[in-house]
Design a protein around this motif. Structure first.
Motif, PDB file in Angstrom:
ATOM      1  N   UNK A   1     -18.942  28.560  21.896  1.00 25.59           N
ATOM      2  CA  UNK A   1     -18.875  28.855  20.447  1.00 25.59           C
ATOM      3  C   UNK A   1     -18.437  27.593  19.790  1.00 25.59           C
ATOM      4  N   UNK A   2     -19.236  27.181  18.806  1.00 28.99           N
ATOM      5  CA  UNK A   2     -18.879  26.165  18.010  1.00 28.99           C
ATOM      6  C   UNK A   2     -17.535  26.151  17.244  1.00 28.99           C
ATOM      7  N   UNK A   3     -16.981  24.920  17.196  1.00 30.89           N
ATOM      8  CA  UNK A   3     -15.912  24.926  16.649  1.00 30.89           C
ATOM      9  C   UNK A   3     -15.932  24.854  15.027  1.00 30.89           C
ATOM     10  N   UNK A   4     -14.873  25.519  14.586  1.00 35.96           N
ATOM     11  CA  UNK A   4     -14.981  25.688  12.875  1.00 35.96           C
ATOM     12  C   UNK A   4     -14.390  23.991  12.415  1.00 35.96           C
ATOM     13  N   UNK A   5     -14.614  23.906  11.170  1.00 33.61           N
ATOM     14  CA  UNK A   5     -14.496  22.472  10.858  1.00 33.61           C
ATOM     15  C   UNK A   5     -12.846  22.299  10.773  1.00 33.61           C
ATOM     16  N   UNK A   6     -12.112  23.299  10.590  1.00 34.37           N
ATOM     17  CA  UNK A   6     -10.409  23.268  10.709  1.00 34.37           C
ATOM     18  C   UNK A   6     -10.292  22.869  11.953  1.00 34.37           C
ATOM     19  N   UNK A   7     -10.923  23.590  13.089  1.00 37.50           N
ATOM     20  CA  UNK A   7     -10.662  23.259  14.261  1.00 37.50           C
ATOM     21  C   UNK A   7     -10.960  21.793  14.700  1.00 37.50           C
ATOM     22  N   UNK A   8     -12.128  21.281  14.306  1.00 40.28           N
ATOM     23  CA  UNK A   8     -12.320  19.739  14.576  1.00 40.28           C
ATOM     24  C   UNK A   8     -11.214  18.948  13.890  1.00 40.28           C
ATOM     25  N   UNK A   9     -11.070  19.282  12.574  1.00 40.62           N
ATOM     26  CA  UNK A   9      -9.843  18.536  11.928  1.00 40.62           C
ATOM     27  C   UNK A   9      -8.662  18.420  12.954  1.00 40.62           C
ATOM     28  N   UNK A  10      -8.068  19.479  13.283  1.00 39.71           N
ATOM     29  CA  UNK A  10      -6.966  19.527  14.210  1.00 39.71           C
ATOM     30  C   UNK A  10      -7.110  18.925  15.502  1.00 39.71           C
ATOM     31  N   UNK A  11      -8.525  18.744  15.991  1.00 39.38           N
ATOM     32  CA  UNK A  11      -8.617  17.948  17.175  1.00 39.38           C
ATOM     33  C   UNK A  11      -8.916  16.464  16.962  1.00 39.38           C
ATOM     34  N   UNK A  12      -8.491  16.104  15.857  1.00 42.80           N
ATOM     35  CA  UNK A  12      -8.977  14.709  15.486  1.00 42.80           C
ATOM     36  C   UNK A  12     -10.503  14.370  15.896  1.00 42.80           C
ATOM     37  N   UNK A  13     -11.447  15.217  15.677  1.00 47.57           N
ATOM     38  CA  UNK A  13     -12.783  15.033  15.598  1.00 47.57           C
ATOM     39  C   UNK A  13     -13.626  14.947  14.297  1.00 47.57           C
ATOM     40  N   UNK A  14     -14.710  14.135  14.238  1.00 50.26           N
ATOM     41  CA  UNK A  14     -15.162  14.388  12.803  1.00 50.26           C
ATOM     42  C   UNK A  14     -15.181  15.667  12.111  1.00 50.26           C
ATOM     43  N   UNK A  15     -15.047  16.044  10.887  1.00 46.67           N
ATOM     44  CA  UNK A  15     -15.093  17.155  10.485  1.00 46.67           C
ATOM     45  C   UNK A  15     -15.542  16.960   8.752  1.00 46.67           C
ATOM     46  N   UNK A  16     -15.809  18.047   8.210  1.00 48.24           N
ATOM     47  CA  UNK A  16     -16.260  18.208   6.601  1.00 48.24           C
ATOM     48  C   UNK A  16     -15.015  18.849   5.906  1.00 48.24           C
ATOM     49  N   UNK A  17     -14.281  18.145   4.968  1.00 52.00           N
ATOM     50  CA  UNK A  17     -13.575  18.768   4.333  1.00 52.00           C
ATOM     51  C   UNK A  17     -13.997  19.323   3.031  1.00 52.00           C
ATOM     52  N   UNK A  18     -15.395  19.360   2.775  1.00 48.30           N
ATOM     53  CA  UNK A  18     -15.944  20.174   1.927  1.00 48.30           C
ATOM     54  C   UNK A  18     -15.941  21.666   2.358  1.00 48.30           C
ATOM     55  N   UNK A  19     -15.925  21.901   3.867  1.00 48.64           N
ATOM     56  CA  UNK A  19     -16.240  23.316   4.157  1.00 48.64           C
ATOM     57  C   UNK A  19     -15.248  24.376   3.340  1.00 48.64           C
ATOM     58  N   UNK A  20     -15.906  25.472   3.176  1.00 44.98           N
ATOM     59  CA  UNK A  20     -15.232  26.591   2.008  1.00 44.98           C
ATOM     60  C   UNK A  20     -13.828  27.096   2.732  1.00 44.98           C
ATOM     61  N   UNK A  21     -13.673  27.126   4.063  1.00 47.25           N
ATOM     62  CA  UNK A  21     -12.289  27.561   4.652  1.00 47.25           C
ATOM     63  C   UNK A  21     -11.391  26.352   4.056  1.00 47.25           C
ATOM     64  N   UNK A  22     -11.594  24.994   4.364  1.00 46.22           N
ATOM     65  CA  UNK A  22     -10.536  23.951   4.019  1.00 46.22           C
ATOM     66  C   UNK A  22     -10.451  23.853   2.545  1.00 46.22           C
ATOM     67  N   UNK A  23     -11.459  23.902   1.618  1.00 49.46           N
ATOM     68  CA  UNK A  23     -11.346  24.051   0.188  1.00 49.46           C
ATOM     69  C   UNK A  23     -10.377  24.977  -0.338  1.00 49.46           C
ATOM     70  N   UNK A  24     -10.657  26.285   0.140  1.00 49.15           N
ATOM     71  CA  UNK A  24      -9.677  27.303  -0.193  1.00 49.15           C
ATOM     72  C   UNK A  24      -8.239  27.071   0.205  1.00 49.15           C
ATOM     73  N   UNK A  25      -8.048  26.692   1.405  1.00 47.89           N
ATOM     74  CA  UNK A  25      -6.984  26.287   1.963  1.00 47.89           C
ATOM     75  C   UNK A  25      -6.269  25.192   1.290  1.00 47.89           C
ATOM     76  N   UNK A  26      -6.819  24.123   0.653  1.00 46.77           N
ATOM     77  CA  UNK A  26      -6.539  23.093  -0.240  1.00 46.77           C
ATOM     78  C   UNK A  26      -6.138  23.848  -1.592  1.00 46.77           C
ATOM     79  N   UNK A  27      -6.828  24.522  -2.178  1.00 51.95           N
ATOM     80  CA  UNK A  27      -6.620  25.098  -3.542  1.00 51.95           C
ATOM     81  C   UNK A  27      -5.518  26.065  -3.449  1.00 51.95           C
ATOM     82  N   UNK A  28      -5.067  26.763  -2.353  1.00 52.68           N
ATOM     83  CA  UNK A  28      -3.732  27.614  -2.300  1.00 52.68           C
ATOM     84  C   UNK A  28      -2.837  26.439  -2.135  1.00 52.68           C
ATOM     85  N   UNK A  29      -2.782  25.676  -1.600  1.00 53.40           N
ATOM     86  CA  UNK A  29      -1.583  24.743  -1.616  1.00 53.40           C
ATOM     87  C   UNK A  29      -1.452  23.938  -2.845  1.00 53.40           C
ATOM     88  N   UNK A  30      -2.444  23.765  -3.639  1.00 50.95           N
ATOM     89  CA  UNK A  30      -2.163  22.996  -4.798  1.00 50.95           C
ATOM     90  C   UNK A  30      -1.730  24.085  -5.849  1.00 50.95           C
TER      91      UNK A  30
END
Length: 187
Positions: A1-30
């Motif tokens: 199964x392919x990793x999510x962008x968040x899983x890639x981010x936390x594994x120090x692998x190239x990821x896209x911060x524009x991923x909808x899950x990451x965008x929503x997490x960032x908005x919630x924090x803001x």
């Protein structure tokens, strides 16, 4: 199964911060930070509640002075007796682990995020993030910058204005740009 962008981010692998899950997490924090940073000065209890909801974990007897900034908050784990002074920025695109009895002076920046140095890869929009660990009883002086992948050993002091690009051992005083050990903590 392919990793999510968040899983890639936390594994120090190239990821896209524009991923909808990451965008929503960032908005919630803001949203949390907007409230946190505009509370009246005597609202310590409310600030503590917001930080407890924002951070992945935080121990008792902690104080964070506003303004405070982070990307997600949920990737920050802190121990007891943490003190963060004004205008701290933590880019927590990977885990930021902070031990017990840590003092962070004003204007400190802690970065896990970084970008590819190869221009063609950087243009694709991918980012990476390496974890930062700050062990127990560390003091980080004003204006210091902690770079991705750094570990600061227990009982160490980082001098004001330092740029910490490499890990720092236990029980030392380190300072400069780049930050380097200048003496043992007990000297």
């Amino acid at each position: 199964m392919a990793k999510t962008e968040r899983e890639k981010m936390l594994a120090n692998e190239p990821y896209l911060a524009s991923d909808p899950e990451l965008v929503e997490m960032n908005l919630a924090a803001q949203r949390y930070l907007q409230v946190f940073n505009t509370l009246p000065p005597d609202s310590l209890a409310e600030r503590i509640e917001l930080v407890q909801a924002l951070f992945g974990a935080i121990g008792p007897n902690c104080e964070i002075r506003p303004p405070f900034y982070c990307d997600y908050g949920s990737h920050i784990k802190a121990g007891r007796n943490l003190y963060i002074n004004f205008n701290c920025t933590i880019l927590d695109c990977n885990w930021v682990t902070i031990g017990d009895d840590v003092l962070i002076a004003p204007n400190v920046q802690i970065y896990t995020a970084y970008h590819p140095t190869v221009p063609e890869i950087r243009r694709t929009g991918v980012e990476m993030a390496a974890p930062v660990t700050i062990w127990d009883n560390v003091w980080i002086g004003g204006g210091a910058i902690i770079c991705p992948g750094v570990t600061i050993g227990p009982n160490s002091t980082i001098g004001a204005g330092s740029v910490v690009t490499k890990s720092i051992p236990d029980r030392v005083v380190a300072a400069g740009n780049p930050c380097r050990v200048i003496r043992l903590a007990d000297e």
